[in-house]
Design an enzyme around this catalytic site. Structure first.
Site, PDB file in Angstrom:
ATOM      1  N   ILE A 172       0.831  -1.206   0.000  1.00 54.99           N
ATOM      2  CA  ILE A 172       0.000   0.000   0.000  1.00 54.99           C
ATOM      3  C   ILE A 172       0.870   1.262   0.000  1.00 54.99           C
ATOM      4  O   ILE A 172       0.563   2.240  -0.687  1.00 54.99           O
ATOM      5  CB  ILE A 172      -0.956  -0.038   1.217  1.00 54.99           C
ATOM      6  CG1 ILE A 172      -1.948  -1.206   1.061  1.00 54.99           C
ATOM      7  CG2 ILE A 172      -1.698   1.278   1.372  1.00 54.99           C
ATOM      8  CD1 ILE A 172      -2.842  -1.457   2.267  1.00 54.99           C
ATOM      9  N   TYR A 204      -2.741  -5.685  17.177  1.00 60.60           N
ATOM     10  CA  TYR A 204      -2.931  -4.919  15.941  1.00 60.60           C
ATOM     11  C   TYR A 204      -4.191  -4.036  16.034  1.00 60.60           C
ATOM     12  O   TYR A 204      -4.160  -2.839  15.722  1.00 60.60           O
ATOM     13  CB  TYR A 204      -3.051  -5.909  14.781  1.00 60.60           C
ATOM     14  CG  TYR A 204      -3.173  -5.296  13.412  1.00 60.60           C
ATOM     15  CD1 TYR A 204      -2.077  -4.726  12.782  1.00 60.60           C
ATOM     16  CD2 TYR A 204      -4.391  -5.317  12.726  1.00 60.60           C
ATOM     17  CE1 TYR A 204      -2.184  -4.187  11.496  1.00 60.60           C
ATOM     18  CE2 TYR A 204      -4.506  -4.786  11.450  1.00 60.60           C
ATOM     19  CZ  TYR A 204      -3.396  -4.219  10.842  1.00 60.60           C
ATOM     20  OH  TYR A 204      -3.514  -3.689   9.576  1.00 60.60           O
TER      21      TYR A 204
HETATM   22  N1  LIG Z   1      -3.188  -5.208   3.311  1.00 57.84           N
HETATM   23  C1  LIG Z   1      -4.338  -5.003   3.912  1.00 57.84           C
HETATM   24  O1  LIG Z   1      -5.348  -5.617   3.583  1.00 57.84           O
HETATM   25  C2  LIG Z   1      -4.441  -3.967   5.005  1.00 57.84           C
HETATM   26  C3  LIG Z   1      -5.667  -3.821   5.648  1.00 57.84           C
HETATM   27  C4  LIG Z   1      -5.800  -2.889   6.636  1.00 57.84           C
HETATM   28  C5  LIG Z   1      -4.731  -2.079   6.994  1.00 57.84           C
HETATM   29  N2  LIG Z   1      -3.542  -2.233   6.365  1.00 57.84           N
HETATM   30  C6  LIG Z   1      -2.443  -1.353   6.788  1.00 57.84           C
HETATM   31  O2  LIG Z   1      -1.888  -0.718   5.645  1.00 57.84           O
HETATM   32  C7  LIG Z   1      -0.504  -0.455   5.879  1.00 57.84           C
HETATM   33  C8  LIG Z   1       0.317  -1.050   4.755  1.00 57.84           C
HETATM   34  O3  LIG Z   1       0.011  -2.423   4.670  1.00 57.84           O
HETATM   35  P1  LIG Z   1       0.680  -3.414   3.584  1.00 57.84           P
HETATM   36  O4  LIG Z   1      -0.258  -4.516   3.400  1.00 57.84           O
HETATM   37  O5  LIG Z   1       1.131  -2.632   2.411  1.00 57.84           O
HETATM   38  O6  LIG Z   1       1.934  -3.935   4.451  1.00 57.84           O
HETATM   39  P2  LIG Z   1       3.405  -4.387   4.007  1.00 57.84           P
HETATM   40  O7  LIG Z   1       3.895  -5.288   5.069  1.00 57.84           O
HETATM   41  O8  LIG Z   1       3.401  -4.902   2.591  1.00 57.84           O
HETATM   42  O9  LIG Z   1       4.228  -3.008   4.022  1.00 57.84           O
HETATM   43  C9  LIG Z   1       4.521  -2.342   5.210  1.00 57.84           C
HETATM   44  C10 LIG Z   1       5.825  -1.573   5.030  1.00 57.84           C
HETATM   45  O10 LIG Z   1       6.113  -0.913   6.278  1.00 57.84           O
HETATM   46  C11 LIG Z   1       7.509  -1.054   6.498  1.00 57.84           C
HETATM   47  N3  LIG Z   1       7.841  -0.954   7.929  1.00 57.84           N
HETATM   48  C12 LIG Z   1       7.511  -1.841   8.909  1.00 57.84           C
HETATM   49  N4  LIG Z   1       8.091  -1.475  10.076  1.00 57.84           N
HETATM   50  C13 LIG Z   1       8.766  -0.328   9.837  1.00 57.84           C
HETATM   51  C14 LIG Z   1       9.563   0.521  10.639  1.00 57.84           C
HETATM   52  N5  LIG Z   1       9.801   0.244  11.940  1.00 57.84           N
HETATM   53  N6  LIG Z   1      10.131   1.600  10.073  1.00 57.84           N
HETATM   54  C15 LIG Z   1       9.940   1.889   8.755  1.00 57.84           C
HETATM   55  N7  LIG Z   1       9.188   1.104   7.941  1.00 57.84           N
HETATM   56  C16 LIG Z   1       8.617   0.012   8.474  1.00 57.84           C
HETATM   57  C17 LIG Z   1       7.851  -2.448   5.975  1.00 57.84           C
HETATM   58  O11 LIG Z   1       9.238  -2.594   5.726  1.00 57.84           O
HETATM   59  C18 LIG Z   1       6.999  -2.500   4.709  1.00 57.84           C
HETATM   60  O12 LIG Z   1       7.685  -2.043   3.574  1.00 57.84           O
HETATM   61  C19 LIG Z   1      -0.184  -1.025   7.266  1.00 57.84           C
HETATM   62  O13 LIG Z   1      -0.269  -0.008   8.231  1.00 57.84           O
HETATM   63  C20 LIG Z   1      -1.292  -2.049   7.458  1.00 57.84           C
HETATM   64  O14 LIG Z   1      -1.534  -2.284   8.816  1.00 57.84           O
HETATM   65  C21 LIG Z   1      -3.359  -3.162   5.388  1.00 57.84           C
END
Ligand SMILES: NC(=O)c1ccc[n+]([C@@H]2O[C@H](COP(=O)([O-])OP(=O)(O)OC[C@H]3O[C@@H](n4cnc5c(N)ncnc54)[C@H](O)[C@@H]3O)[C@@H](O)[C@H]2O)c1
Length: 441
Positions: free
Chosen positions: A213, A347
């Site tokens: 995202i 979470y």
């Molecule tokens: N995928 C879904 O369906 C979904 C649903 C609801 C919420 N979200 C939220 O959307 C956001 C993105 O989700 P995603 O699916 O793309 O996740 P993802 O795991 O693909 O990407 C998350 C990114 O955050 C980075 N990250 C993690 N810890 C970090 C830190 N300490 N410092 C800097 N960067 C850090 C990771 O390296 C990664 O690149 C998150 O907050 C997630 O909780 C996702």
């Protein structure tokens, strides 16, 4: 990850099977492409007598080149309900929507506009205005074929600030947003010179931008004209560089939980850009276990990355005056933070906290013209959801009004709307990007 069921349902044989067995039928959603007209078919704008929004809406849509009319298939239905002052007046909704239940083209839009109940003059008016939520959410579930329906509550006096929100809701940018209630208040609004590049000249920071995202957010903000600083942990440096190169942005390798992260980030923004206009807190992690089986490290890590680090960074940037006036802070919550989720106490706590942060900070930053909002994604097709067990993944995809998962770009488009200089009246909002998921609805 490919949604094989949706591909099947779109095939010749699949269409017949889906129809015969009454299976979920995920429509193909119209999504935004640069240069696309705002709405591709006429929009009908009407309202209850003595409403204050139908005329300004007609004017702004005409100026935006949107054809108005009442000839099906329509691109959108906009109903100004601000003239409804008691429950008997709600009949106007039936009179408007009943004859037009089949009038929308696929991926058509319904927008109902009202007065926030808390701004109404008396309990009868507040009751009628609150009732609009039931209508709008039900239409989101009934109209089908990719249609979406939203309710916009516009504070009296904030009429001039509705354009950016109306454009978002009527356009293909809001493909996976439905059943939402959005509040538009009296914040300072600067209509962009070019609505195709509303973020031109702005600097945007996106955390967790190396993939998923976050990468989509970086791409969409850059497409809309922003200079993007893509931040992620050093271990993700290679993919972070790819994302940044693609959009001619910058990379910042930083672990947000490091003790010196807020100060290092602040220094970077100060020395390179003299500040920042848009801060998107997207980085997030999951460490799932039921609470009885969860070790303290899982709890601490998730709370720290998803919530506490955001608070520390906001405080540092705000205290040092690095978020420029007209700035935008956007958090990424989750429907787990609204509905709760088994195995995700850590979470869901962190994501509910993001909602609390938005609601509590918005009034404090209003006098600096800084808005604070959050998106709450539902099931989005990413690596995170690809790892889910099959049955859970299929349930996540189908248990919403659009019968499919969203795409990272859907979350990104919603964030770009919050980030727009035209969205100064939108603050303290949490908008779900979930296709009107049944969870937490
Ligand atoms: N995928 C879904 O369906 C979904 C649903 C609801 C919420 N979200 C939220 O959307 C956001 C993105 O989700 P995603 O699916 O793309 O996740 P993802 O795991 O693909 O990407 C998350 C990114 O955050 C980075 N990250 C993690 N810890 C970090 C830190 N300490 N410092 C800097 N960067 C850090 C990771 O390296 C990664 O690149 C998150 O907050 C997630 O909780 C996702």
């Amino acid at each position: 990850m490919a949604d094989r069921y949706a591909s099947f349902a779109h095939s010749g044989i699949g269409k017949a099977v889906v129809k015969r067995l009454g299976l979920p039928n995920p429509p193909r959603l119209r999504r935004y492409r640069p240069g696309q007209p705002l709405v591709e078919a006429p929009v009908l704008v009407d309202g209850a007598p003595h409403g204050r929004l139908a005329d300004p809406v007609r004017e702004l849509l005409t100026a935006a080149g949107v054809p108005l009319g009442d000839e099906a298939p329509l691109g959108g239905l906009v109903f100004d309900a601000t003239g409804i002052v008691d429950s008997t007046g709600l009949r106007a909704l039936y009179d408007f929507f009943h004859p037009r239940a089949r009038a929308l083209r696929p991926s058509g839009r319904v927008v109902v506009l009202g007065t926030p109940p808390e701004s109404c003059e008396n309990p009868r008016e507040a009751t009628a205005q609150r009732a609009l939520e039931g209508l709008t959410r039900s239409i989101g579930k009934e109209f089908g074929r990719g249609a979406t329906a939203q309710l916009g509550y516009v504070t009296p006096g904030a009429e001039a600030g509705i354009e950016s929100t109306l454009r978002f809701l009527l356009s293909a940018r809001s493909a996976y947003v439905s059943g939402q209630v959005i509040r538009i208040g009296p914040g300072e609004v600067t209509p962009p010179e070019d609505w195709e590049r509303p973020l031109a000249g702005r600097v945007a920071l996106v955390t967790g931008a190396a993939r998923g995202i976050g990468a989509a957010i970086a791409q969409v903000l850059a497409r809309d004209g922003a200079r993007v600083i893509a931040l992620d942990v050093p271990a993700a440096g290679e993919s972070l560089a790819e994302v940044a190169n693609d959009i001619k942005g910058e990379t910042l390798q930083l672990d947000l939980t490091a003790g010196d992260a807020p100060a290092r980030l602040a220094e970077y923004l100060r020395t390179r850009h003299g500040g920042v206009d848009v801060v998107v807190h997207n980085a997030g992690i999951t460490r799932d276990k039921t609470i009885g089986r969860m070790d303290p490290d899982r709890w601490d890590r998730v709370l720290d990355v998803n919530l506490s680090s955001q608070e520390r960074i906001n405080d540092e940037l705000v205290d040092r005056g690095l978020i420029r006036t007209g700035g935008r802070i956007v958090g990424v919550a989750s429907i787990a933070g609204i509905a709760g989720n088994r195995g995700q106490t850590n979470y869901a706590t962190s994501k509910a906290g993001v909602i609390g942060l938005v609601r509590s900070m918005a009034p404090l930053l209003a006098d600096r013209n800084i808005t604070v909002n959050a998106v709450a994604p539902g099931f989005i097709e990413t690596r995170m959801t690809a790892k889910m067990p099959l049955a859970l993944r299929e349930a996540g995809r189908r248990m919403n009004s659009l019968a499919q998962g969203g795409r990272p770009v859907d979350v990104a488009e919603t964030i770009a709307w919050f980030a727009s200089p035209g969205s100064g009246g939108v603050t303290g909002n949490v908008v779900r990007v979930c296709g009107q998921s049944l969870l937490g609805a």
